[in-house]
Design a protein around this motif. Structure first.
Motif, PDB file in Angstrom:
ATOM      1  N   ARG A 238       0.681  -1.009  -0.101  1.00  0.00           N
ATOM      2  CA  ARG A 238       0.055   0.024   0.145  1.00  0.00           C
ATOM      3  C   ARG A 238       0.824   1.362   0.268  1.00  0.00           C
ATOM      4  O   ARG A 238       0.451   2.271  -0.422  1.00  0.00           O
ATOM      5  CB  ARG A 238      -0.811  -0.117   1.138  1.00  0.00           C
ATOM      6  N   ASN A 239       2.042   1.081   0.598  1.00  0.00           N
ATOM      7  CA  ASN A 239       3.088   2.342   0.418  1.00  0.00           C
ATOM      8  C   ASN A 239       3.220   2.539  -0.770  1.00  0.00           C
ATOM      9  O   ASN A 239       3.563   4.006  -1.038  1.00  0.00           O
ATOM     10  CB  ASN A 239       4.196   2.281   1.550  1.00  0.00           C
ATOM     11  N   HIS A 240       3.320   1.774  -1.694  1.00  0.00           N
ATOM     12  CA  HIS A 240       3.912   2.343  -3.010  1.00  0.00           C
ATOM     13  C   HIS A 240       2.554   3.178  -3.674  1.00  0.00           C
ATOM     14  O   HIS A 240       2.718   3.981  -4.620  1.00  0.00           O
ATOM     15  CB  HIS A 240       3.940   0.883  -4.006  1.00  0.00           C
ATOM     16  N   LEU A 241       1.291   2.651  -3.531  1.00  0.00           N
ATOM     17  CA  LEU A 241      -0.013   3.566  -3.874  1.00  0.00           C
ATOM     18  C   LEU A 241      -0.084   4.724  -3.113  1.00  0.00           C
ATOM     19  O   LEU A 241      -0.219   5.826  -3.924  1.00  0.00           O
ATOM     20  CB  LEU A 241      -1.119   2.597  -3.791  1.00  0.00           C
ATOM     21  N   GLU A 242       0.554   4.737  -1.958  1.00  0.00           N
ATOM     22  CA  GLU A 242       0.381   6.275  -1.556  1.00  0.00           C
ATOM     23  C   GLU A 242       1.482   7.132  -2.020  1.00  0.00           C
ATOM     24  O   GLU A 242       1.334   8.172  -2.141  1.00  0.00           O
ATOM     25  CB  GLU A 242       0.707   5.932   0.298  1.00  0.00           C
ATOM     26  N   GLN A 243       2.812   6.254  -2.136  1.00  0.00           N
ATOM     27  CA  GLN A 243       3.684   7.110  -2.885  1.00  0.00           C
ATOM     28  C   GLN A 243       3.335   7.665  -4.218  1.00  0.00           C
ATOM     29  O   GLN A 243       3.526   8.879  -4.639  1.00  0.00           O
ATOM     30  CB  GLN A 243       4.944   6.336  -2.936  1.00  0.00           C
TER      31      GLN A 243
END
Length: 114
Positions: free
Chosen positions: A92-97
């Motif tokens: 999910r952190n990739h989507l947030e980034q």
């Protein structure tokens, strides 16, 4: 015709991609694939339209700003694709980034008026 294909400006298309990423971040991991797929397709369309604009006008001051925007769009796209095909599962952190890379493009003018 998809919602993204009906959008006329790059800014609207970028906002649509951000909205899809926000929706996907609210989903359970087992449910977010469709939104991530849609976000990826929308960012690809954004990138392709921006490239077309750069091919038509590669020398204006707008072109420099658009190249800068293209760098962020490509980075966001890499993060989204990396999320989908990650060996370790959804990151999910990739989507947030990716969302954080796209958000400034809606207001900072680098996408121009097209």
């Amino acid at each position: 015709m998809t919602a993204a294909q009906q959008i006329t400006t790059l800014t609207e298309l970028c906002q649509h991609a951000i909205d899809l990423l926000q929706t996907s971040l609210k989903q359970k991991p087992s449910e977010l694939k469709e939104e991530v797929d849609q976000a990826e397709r929308t960012v690809v369309q954004l990138r392709n339209r921006l490239i077309d604009m750069l091919r038509q006008d590669s020398t204006s001051t707008d072109a420099q700003q658009r190249r800068s925007a293209l760098n962020d769009i490509n980075a966001a796209l890499s993060l989204i694709v990396g999320t989908e095909y990650s060996v370790g599962g959804i990151h999910r952190n990739h989507l947030e980034q990716a969302q954080r890379l796209l958000e400034p493009l809606v207001t900072d003018g680098r996408l121009g008026t097209g």
